[in-house]
Design an enzyme around this catalytic site. Structure first.
Site, PDB file in Angstrom:
ATOM      1  N   ASN A  43       0.829  -1.211   0.000  1.00  0.00           N
ATOM      2  CA  ASN A  43       0.000   0.000   0.000  1.00  0.00           C
ATOM      3  C   ASN A  43       0.862   1.259   0.000  1.00  0.00           C
ATOM      4  O   ASN A  43       0.571   2.231  -0.706  1.00  0.00           O
ATOM      5  CB  ASN A  43      -0.911   0.017   1.228  1.00  0.00           C
ATOM      6  CG  ASN A  43      -2.053  -0.979   1.130  1.00  0.00           C
ATOM      7  OD1 ASN A  43      -2.333  -1.524   0.063  1.00  0.00           O
ATOM      8  ND2 ASN A  43      -2.726  -1.211   2.241  1.00  0.00           N
ATOM      9  N   ARG A 368      -9.693  -3.472 -14.890  1.00  0.00           N
ATOM     10  CA  ARG A 368      -8.561  -4.304 -14.471  1.00  0.00           C
ATOM     11  C   ARG A 368      -8.961  -5.758 -14.654  1.00  0.00           C
ATOM     12  O   ARG A 368     -10.054  -6.159 -14.246  1.00  0.00           O
ATOM     13  CB  ARG A 368      -8.184  -4.061 -13.007  1.00  0.00           C
ATOM     14  CG  ARG A 368      -7.749  -2.628 -12.691  1.00  0.00           C
ATOM     15  CD  ARG A 368      -7.184  -2.529 -11.279  1.00  0.00           C
ATOM     16  NE  ARG A 368      -7.093  -1.155 -10.822  1.00  0.00           N
ATOM     17  CZ  ARG A 368      -6.098  -0.323 -11.134  1.00  0.00           C
ATOM     18  NH1 ARG A 368      -5.139  -0.745 -11.929  1.00  0.00           N
ATOM     19  NH2 ARG A 368      -6.084   0.909 -10.671  1.00  0.00           N
ATOM     20  N   HIS A 428     -14.780   3.685 -15.375  1.00  0.00           N
ATOM     21  CA  HIS A 428     -14.628   2.805 -14.213  1.00  0.00           C
ATOM     22  C   HIS A 428     -15.881   1.965 -13.981  1.00  0.00           C
ATOM     23  O   HIS A 428     -15.938   1.166 -13.051  1.00  0.00           O
ATOM     24  CB  HIS A 428     -14.328   3.683 -12.982  1.00  0.00           C
ATOM     25  CG  HIS A 428     -13.874   2.940 -11.778  1.00  0.00           C
ATOM     26  ND1 HIS A 428     -14.638   2.849 -10.629  1.00  0.00           N
ATOM     27  CD2 HIS A 428     -12.738   2.252 -11.523  1.00  0.00           C
ATOM     28  CE1 HIS A 428     -13.989   2.144  -9.717  1.00  0.00           C
ATOM     29  NE2 HIS A 428     -12.832   1.773 -10.235  1.00  0.00           N
TER      30      HIS A 428
END
Length: 696
Positions: A43, A368, A428
Site C-alpha cells: 500500500n 482491471r 470505471h
C-alpha cells in the site's frame, strides 16, 4: 463557508494503520500477520508513487493553495513524513522482534548470510552461479558522468570497490531483476530455511568484479513519481501516448529512497546523488527493504496450521446446477455477494455468450483484469466465432496500463471492436451487455457490479454482482455503450444513474430528501458502504442531513475526510471501517425514503474523482429479495464488534470490542456462514424434489 474536513492523505495513512493493526494482533494466525504486514508495505509503495508524487509536483510548481482541510502541499508533505516515520518504525519493530522469532520457532527461518553453515554456503553459491549471476547487470557510477538509471521499486545492491593493485576506489550498482524470487532456499529437510536474494548478491558481488575487492555493500530501493498522466488533448494515438507515459515513469523524479539503518556514510552519499533523492524523502529502515516481497511467505506450503481456516466460495442458490446462466437470469434477477458466493456465474455469463449460437453481440467495459483472464479469452473466442464484440479497454487504469494495452491488441486481432476509454475521463463502470436472439426477438442480458472483471481479485475482494434481463436495464445498457463508444450523451436513462452527469446530483437529492423528511418529523435514515469518502459536496450534504436529525451510518474502508464527533455538523453520523481477511470493495447505498427505501449498488466511491471525473454507474435494485439482502448486508457491518473500528474525530480509529455480556459478531464470518447455509439448504431442497423425465 468552510466545513470540518480531514486531510485525505493523512486519512489514508490511518487506513493503512488499521491494516497494520491486523498484523500486530497476537491472536491472528502467524502467516496471516505476515500477509497483512506485506499488504501495508505494498500500500505504501502505491501511496508514494501516486499521492506523494502528486504533492511533490504541486510543491515544485509553487502551488500554495490549501486543500479543504487547510493544509498546503508543503504542510501535507511534512505531516506525511512525520506520520510515516512512526508507521515504518512500527512495521520493522513488528517484523524483527515479533514475526521473525515466531516464524523461526514455527520452522520458517530467515538465515543471516553471514551465519551460513558450509552446506548452506554451498547451496547459496550454486544458486548464485546457476540462477542469479547470469541475469545481473552491474552499473558503474563514474564521477562527473551522467549517473546510471536506477529502476524503480527494485532491490539494488550498491558496492564500494577497491582496485586490488592500486587501491583506487569506485562504486557500482547491481539491480536485482524483478523476475528473481526474493527467497533463496537453504533448507536441509527440517522446516524451511532461506536467505534473501539481496544478501546472496552482496555475498558474491566480488565475483562480478574480477581483479577488484568489494569492500562494502548495501541494498537500497527507490520509488519514483507514478502520477504522470496522459496528455489526451494532444494525443492523436492514445495507445502510443500511453506507452510514452509508461516510459516516463521509469525516469520520473524520486519520491522515496529506502536505505538500511546501518549504511556506511560514503555509500549513502553516492546512492542519494545517483537517485537524486531529497533528504526529506530518504527513509532509514532497521530490517529488510521491500516488506511487500514477503507476501509469498504467507503462502508457504506445509504450514496450513499458521493460516486462517479456508472459506471456500459457495454456489448461488439461484442458479441450478447445469442450468444455462441465461435460463437462471431469465427466471429472476440474480444478486451475488462475492467472494462468499462464487464469481463463476459472472465468468460463465461471458463464456456461455461466447459459444451460444443465439448470442448476437457482447459489449463490455474492462478496467482491471486477471493476468490469465478467462473473460478476455472468452471475448476473443466470441469475436472469432463471428459475434459482434465491442470492448472498452481503459488504458488509463493506473499501473495496469501495459497489461491492458497488450490484451486490447489481442482482442483487436481477433476481430473485436476496441475503444480506448473516453477522452478526459476514466471509465470505471462495471458493465457487460449480451444481446441474444430468442423466439425471433432480441433480448438483452446485463451484468452490473461493484468490482472488476478479475477472477483473481474476486477471491480476495468483497463485491456485489447483479445479473438481470429487465428490459429497462438492457435499454439503459445500450444507451450507455452508445455514449461511451459513439460520443452520444449520457442522458435519457430509465434506471441506471451515470457519472459524471447524473450520479452526484441524484445522491445530493437523495440526501436532501432524507433531511427534509427529518425536518418534517418523519423517520429518516441513510446507510452507505464505500471505500472512500472525500467529496466536499457530499460531505457538506451529509452534515446538513445530520443537523436535520437524519440517522446516518457509514461504513468507509479507507479515506474518510468527514469529521466525526462534531456536535454541530456530525452529531448523528457514525462511521466505522471494517478490515478483515477480505478487502471490502462493494459500494452499497440505502435511503429510507419514507418507508419505501431506495437501494443502490455502484462502481463509484463518494470521491470527487469518481463523481466528477470518471464514467461510473449507480444501479437501483428493484428485486424485493435482493433489496432485503443488501439492507441486511449493510446492517451487519454496523453490528460488527470484532473487525470494525470507529473513526474518531481526528481521523484516527479505535477498534470496537463487544460490550460486557454482548456476543461477538464478525460480519465477514457471518456472510460466509450465511452463504454456506443457503447453499446447503438449496442442496437439501433439490435432494427432496423429484423431477420426472418428460417426452419432448
Amino acid at each position: 463557508m468552510s466545513i470540518p474536513f480531514i486531510n485525505r492523505e493523512l486519512s489514508w495513512l490511518e487506513f493503512n494503520q488499521r491494516v497494520l493493526n491486523e498484523a500486530l494482533r497476537g491472536d491472528l494466525p502467524l502467516l496471516e500477520r505476515v500477509k497483512f504486514l506485506a499488504i501495508t508495505a505494498s500500500n505504501l509503495d502505491e501511496f508514494f508513487q501516486v499521492r506523494v508524487g502528486s504533492l511533490m509536483l504541486l510543491r515544485r510548481s509553487g502551488r500554495k493553495n490549501p486543500d479543504p482541510s487547510g493544509l498546503t502541499p508543503v504542510q501535507q508533505l511534512t505531516e506525511i513524513r512525520k506520520r510515516m516515520q512512526r508507521m515504518i518504525e512500527d512495521q520493522y519493530k513488528l517484523f524483527t522482534t515479533v514475526l521473525c522469532p515466531a516464524l523461526q520457532e514455527a520452522g520458517i527461518r530467515l538465515v543471516d548470510s553471514k551465519n551460513l553453515s558450509p552446506a548452506q554456503a554451498n547451496k547459496v553459491a550454486e544458486a548464485f552461479h546457476d540462477s542469479i549471476s547470469p541475469l545481473l547487470t552491474p552499473l558503474a557510477v563514474v564521477s562527473g558522468e551522467e549517473p546510471p538509471l536506477v529502476p524503480a521499486l527494485q532491490l539494488i545492491v550498491a558496492c564500494r570497490i577497491a582496485d586490488s593493485e592500486t587501491g583506487a576506489i569506485r562504486h557500482a550498482l547491481i539491480p536485482i531483476p524483478d523476475g528473481l524470487p526474493r527467497r533463496v532456499s537453504v533448507s536441509d529437510g527440517d522446516g524451511v530455511s532461506f536467505v534473501l536474494i539481496e544478501d546472496v548478491v552482496a555475498r558474491h558481488a566480488s565475483e562480478l568484479f574480477p581483479g577488484e575487492d568489494v569492500e562494502a555493500t548495501a541494498c537500497f530501493r527507490v520509488t519514483r513519481n507514478g502520477d504522470i498522466a496522459v496528455q489526451e488533448d494532444d494525443a492523436a494515438d492514445l495507445a502510443g501516448e500511453m506507452e510514452e507515459v509508461l516510459a516516463a515513469r521509469k525516469l520520473s523524479d524520486t519520491v522515496r529512497l529506502e536505505l538500511p539503518a546501518s549504511l556506511p556514510r560514503d555509500l549513502a552519499k553516492v546512492i542519494q546523488e545517483v537517485c537524486g533523492a531529497p533528504s526529506e524523502g530518504t527513509y532509514r529502515v532497521a530490517g529488510p527493504l521491500a516488506l511487500s516481497g514477503f507476501m509469498d511467505l504467507a503462502f508457504t506450503p506445509g504450514f496450513d496450521n499458521l493460516r486462517d481456516e479456508d472459506w471456500p466460495s459457495q454456489p448461488s442458490p439461484d442458479i441450478e446446477p447445469g442450468d444455462s446462466i441465461f435460463d437462471a437470469v431469465g427466471r429472476r434477477d440474480v444478486l451475488l455477494h462475492h467472494p462468499y458466493e462464487s464469481f463463476e456465474p459472472v465468468m460463465r455469463f461471458i463464456e456461455e455468450a461466447a459459444d451460444d449460437p443465439q448470442v448476437v453481440s457482447i459489449k463490455q467495459v474492462l478496467y482491471r483484469t486477471a493476468k490469465q483472464s478467462r473473460i478476455i479469452d472468452a471475448l476473443i473466442r466470441a469475436a472469432e466465432n463471428g459475434k459482434a464484440v465491442t470492448v472498452l479497454v481503459e488504458l488509463k487504469a493506473r499501473f495496469d496500463e501495459a497489461r491492458n494495452l497488450l490484451r486490447a491488441e489481442e482482442l483487436q486481432r481477433a476481430g473485436a471492436q476496441i475503444v480506448y476509454g473516453v477522452k478526459g475521463l476514466k471509465t470505471h463502470a462495471k458493465i457487460c451487455l449480451v444481446v441474444r436472439r430468442e423466439d425471433g426477438r432480441l433480448r438483452r442480458y446485463v451484468h452490473l457490479g461493484t468490482g472488476n472483471y478479475n477472477e483473481s481479485t474476486a477471491r480476495l475482494y468483497t463485491d456485489i454482482s447483479l445479473l438481470t434481463c429487465r428490459p429497462e436495464y438492457g435499454a439503459d445498457a445500450s444507451l450507455f455503450f452508445n455514449a461511451v463508444t459513439g460520443r452520444s450523451k449520457l442522458l435519457r436513462f430509465q434506471r441506471l444513474v451515470p457519472a459524471p452527469t447524473a450520479m452526484k446530483p441524484r445522491l445530493l437529492d437523495l440526501i436532501a430528501s432524507e433531511a427534509e423528511r427529518a425536518r418534517q418529523g418523519e423517520p429518516a435514515r441513510i446507510y452507505a458502504k464505500v471505500n472512500s469518502l472525500q467529496d466536499p459536496d457530499i460531505i457538506a450534504a451529509l452534515y446538513q442531513a445530520s443537523k436535520a436529525g437524519v440517522e446516518i451510518n457509514l461504513n468507509v474502508r479507507g479515506i474518510c475526510c468527514l469529521k466525526t464527533g462534531d456536535a454541530r455538523h456530525s452529531k448523528h453520523i457514525r462511521v466505522v471501517s471494517v478490515i478483515d481477511r477480505y478487502l471490502e470493495h462493494a459500494r452499497i447505498f440505502y435511503f429510507h425514503h419514507g418507508g419505501d427505501p431506495e437501494i443502490f449498488i455502484a462502481s463509484a466511491d463518494w470521491m470527487g474523482r469518481n463523481l466528477d471525473r470518471r464514467v461510473e454507474l449507480m444501479v437501483p435494485i428493484e428485486d424485493s429479495r435482493a433489496r432485503r439482502r443488501l439492507l441486511r448486508i449493510l446492517e451487519s457491518f454496523f453490528q460488527d464488534n470484532t473487525q470494525a473500528s470507529k473513526i474518531l474525530p481526528d481521523g484516527s480509529s479505535e477498534r470496537l470490542k463487544p460490550a460486557a455480556g454482548e456476543k461477538k459478531f464478525r460480519a465477514q464470518e457471518h456472510f460466509f456462514k450465511e452463504a454456506r447455509r443457503s447453499a446447503k439448504a438449496r442442496d437439501h431442497e433439490r435432494a427432496m424434489t423429484f423431477e420426472p423425465h418428460r417426452p419432448k
